[in-house]
Design an enzyme around this catalytic site. Sequence first.
Site, mmCIF file in Angstrom:
data_model
loop_
_atom_site.group_PDB
_atom_site.id
_atom_site.type_symbol
_atom_site.label_atom_id
_atom_site.label_comp_id
_atom_site.label_asym_id
_atom_site.label_seq_id
_atom_site.Cartn_x
_atom_site.Cartn_y
_atom_site.Cartn_z
ATOM 1 N N ARG A 36 0.846 -1.126 0.057
ATOM 2 C CA ARG A 36 0.010 -0.052 -0.080
ATOM 3 C C ARG A 36 0.778 1.210 -0.001
ATOM 4 N NH1 ARG A 36 1.043 3.183 3.348
ATOM 5 N NH2 ARG A 36 0.700 2.205 5.355
ATOM 6 N N SER B 223 -4.145 11.785 1.525
ATOM 7 C CA SER B 223 -3.649 10.979 2.931
ATOM 8 C C SER B 223 -2.425 11.605 3.638
ATOM 9 C CB SER B 223 -3.640 9.394 2.755
ATOM 10 O OG SER B 223 -4.599 8.958 2.291
ATOM 11 N N GLU C 104 7.151 0.687 6.232
ATOM 12 C CA GLU C 104 6.481 -0.007 7.448
ATOM 13 C C GLU C 104 6.126 -1.366 6.962
ATOM 14 O OE1 GLU C 104 3.130 1.374 10.361
ATOM 15 O OE2 GLU C 104 2.199 0.787 8.665
ATOM 16 N N ALA D 53 -8.435 -7.281 12.588
ATOM 17 C CA ALA D 53 -8.080 -5.891 12.025
ATOM 18 C C ALA D 53 -9.186 -5.361 11.119
ATOM 19 C CB ALA D 53 -6.612 -6.002 11.930
ATOM 20 N N GLU E 234 -12.468 -4.697 12.487
ATOM 21 C CA GLU E 234 -12.413 -3.509 13.107
ATOM 22 C C GLU E 234 -12.435 -1.836 12.536
ATOM 23 O OE1 GLU E 234 -10.212 -0.609 16.062
ATOM 24 O OE2 GLU E 234 -9.711 -1.597 14.118
#
Length: 223
Positions: A61, A67, A157, A169, A172
């Site tokens: 991603r 963003s 990351e 996840a 959520e």
Amino acid sequence: MEISPVDKATLAQARDLRDRFERMLREYEFGMREVETKITILRDEFTHLHAYNPIEHVKVRLKSADSIVEKVVRKGLDGDFDTIRREITDIAGVRVTCSFVADVYLLFELLTQQDDVSVRVVKDYIASPKPNGYKSLHAIIEVPVYLSTGTIRVPVEVQFRTIAMDFWASLEHKIHYKFAGSVPPRLVQQLTDAASAASQLDAQMEQLHREAHAGPDIHIVDV
């Protein structure tokens, strides 16, 4: 309609800013591809040489310009490129979904012990889950990207999760998006309970896997 000299200068400045932003995003994209390639090589090695693949899925991603700008504003940062590079370390992201918790740590070690990989930050939310039950192993690593203008090091990351952690996840995130961050307490508690159940499932499935494949462990000497 003719553009005035002032407007031409402003337009040229805006285009230069756009081009610099695009160049920066491409650098992060290249770093993301480098990490994806490293993970893919490990997956293929396990599949063909060890008859066992600890990696279920790999997703990449790259943050959009919007963003990044939103995060700059939210964190109260200066909008210059040096600040963005220094303070925002999740522009490029790779998520590795593993079969079991042991595989999470194995893949993390195999990736970060490579000679050209540097580790900036590690956050182990498996050993120390977040209050809502979130579990994952996060690492900010740096990898070299070889460009025509020279070599740069790019932060990426990398998140390591089990299948159960990833499923939780994802749900959520969808719930928080639906309620715009103001999730009813009842659902918050249910999510926390589900996280605990997912953790128990991970432990049970890993124990079953070990019993079904009892024998010498796989030892990786060199990468």
